[in-house]
Enzyme design. Structure first.
Site: not given
Ligand SMILES: [Zn+2]
Length: 449
Positions: A57, A59, A119, A271, A322
């Site tokens: 995960h 970003h 995203y 999560h 993350d």
């Molecule tokens: Zn995230």
């Protein structure tokens, strides 16, 4: 064909094997043979050799916030405003430069595969509007991963509304959206066709039950199921998310996912922090992977999830860095155990080998690379060497190498990284990007306000 000889290698389980000869043909392991003398032509790897670590995960752009969000108080929602300011500034060129440096930092940390939860689709121009190719930012991430030498699963993320009350996307959030799930699916299909390369795969993501209405969740899950690609979503990270979902639908986020056909063995719940007993049973029963991101969860004051109970219920575990508060999967792995010790008052909830499996095979399954994540004949030749003679691990008990590495190693102990049989990092130096610290400084400087 090439050969590597490892002083010690982790082949699964609690023990390590000695004098392991790794034979590589193409991008695969053609042989993994313990107890073999080193052939003169083989490259020697000191320390412990592990399968390449998998960051399930990420970003990538959040890396530019590291160390910049700790002044003053606040909560997840206050942090999110800082993140949006940064998101509003990124364009394909600056994002590619930044992501290349971030993925290179991951490579230095022993990460050979990353699942990017993407995203940030559309432009930040004051005029709004769309790029000529609406997947330009996604393709910038594909190029970045190739330059950094890591495998990429690009999780094209559906993001349609500001909250469960149906409020439309506004401000920076507007660039995350495609209008509706059908338009998302059309763009994602183009990305699936357009993202070419041996080391890239495209998957799907539902940003969260907050950002995607129930019917659209079913559309995204159907798209992923038809193509047989991974499906990820943020699940129950914050108590408010759970309360809002209950108020809007009468279901918990996990319950809503069950109703909308989102749960299955190709699904990863990221999560999975605030869960009821029924939620744990639902996720475990469907074989959903739980991706725990402890360094981000503690940074954002999210909470500590029931990772041990999820694993007992049948959910494989994976790990993610993350928001990249740090990039160190050893730290993520031990934090899964150590955070639960603080909550439970008990030690030994997870075996060290299980934590290492979460950092490797668990992540590989979650990211849609089931042929990665293990040192075994026929698997991808992705492996890393961790030094045992540095200040953190010197003096390790030879009978307890696995726990020593899980609880004592850091990203800086990774010396060598091989992806698909090709060296990416040697002696702690990134062979493609070179000075990764400098690359990060330049890239972050270019996007910081
Ligand atoms: Zn995230």
């Amino acid at each position: 064909m090439s050969q590597w000889w490892a002083e010690l290698a982790w082949l699964g389980g609690d023990e390590v094997a000695e004098a392991v000869l790794l034979t590589v043909e193409g991008d695969r392991l053609a042989g993994v043979e313990p107890g073999r003398p080193a052939p003169p032509s083989a490259r020697r790897l000191a320390g412990l050799v592990l399968p390449g670590l998998v960051n399930a995960h990420s970003h990538a752009f959040h890396r530019a916030l590291r160390g910049r969000t700790h002044a003053g108080a606040g909560d997840f929602w206050a942090w999110r405003e800082r993140m949006y300011e940064l998101a509003g500034r990124l364009e394909p060129g600056t994002y590619q430069t930044l992501a290349t440096a971030v993925y290179a930092e991951m490579a230095l940390a022993g990460i050979t595969t990353v699942a990017e939860f993407h995203y940030l689709h559309h432009p930040a121009r004051p005029s709004g509007g769309r790029y000529a190719d609406p997947n330009e930012l996604g393709l910038a991430l594909v190029a970045a991963a190739a330059e950094a030498g890591v495998r990429l699963t690009l999780l094209d993320t559906c993001y349609l509304r500001a909250g469960p009350d149906g409020a439309p996307l506004a401000g920076v959030q507007a660039r995350f959206g495609d209008g509706d799930a059908d338009a998302w699916a059309e763009r994602a299909a183009a990305l699936h066709l357009g993202a070419k390369g041996e080391a890239v795969r495209v998957g799907a993501a539902i940003h969260s039950v907050r950002a995607v209405p129930p019917k659209a969740m079913t559309t995204v899950a159907g798209w992923a199921g038809e193509l047989g690609v991974p499906l990820h979503l943020h699940l129950a990270e914050q108590r408010r998310e759970v309360a809002d979902c209950l108020a809007a639908t009468g279901r918990t986020p996990a319950g809503l996912c069950a109703d909308t056909g989102v749960l299955g063995p190709a699904t990863t719940a990221v999560h999975a922090t605030h869960l009821t007993d029924d939620d744990v049973a639902l996720l475990g029963g469907h074989g959903v992977t739980a991706c725990i991101c402890p360094t981000t969860e503690r940074d954002l004051a999210d909470g500590v999830g029931p990772a041990a109970r999820l694993a007992q219920a049948g959910a494989p575990l994976a790990l993610g860095s993350d928001s990249h508060a740090v990039i160190d999967l050893f730290e993520e792995a031990r934090a899964v155990e150590l955070d639960e010790r603080l909550v439970s008052g008990r030690r030994g909830l997870h075996r060290p080998a299980a934590l290492l499996a979460a950092a490797t095979a668990g992540g590989a399954g979650s990211a849609g690379w089931p042929e990665a994540g293990a040192l075994a004949k026929g698997r991808l030749a992705d492996f890393v060497a961790v030094r045992l003679d540095g200040p953190r691990l010197a003096g390790t008990d030879p009978a307890q190498v696995v726990p020593a590495v899980v609880f004592g190693a850091g990203a800086a102990d990774v010396t060598d990284v091989v992806v698909g049989g090709r060296p990416v990092v040697a002696g702690g130096w990134h062979l493609g990007v070179g000075d990764v610290g400098r690359a990060l400084a330049v890239a972050i400087g270019a996007v910081s306000g």
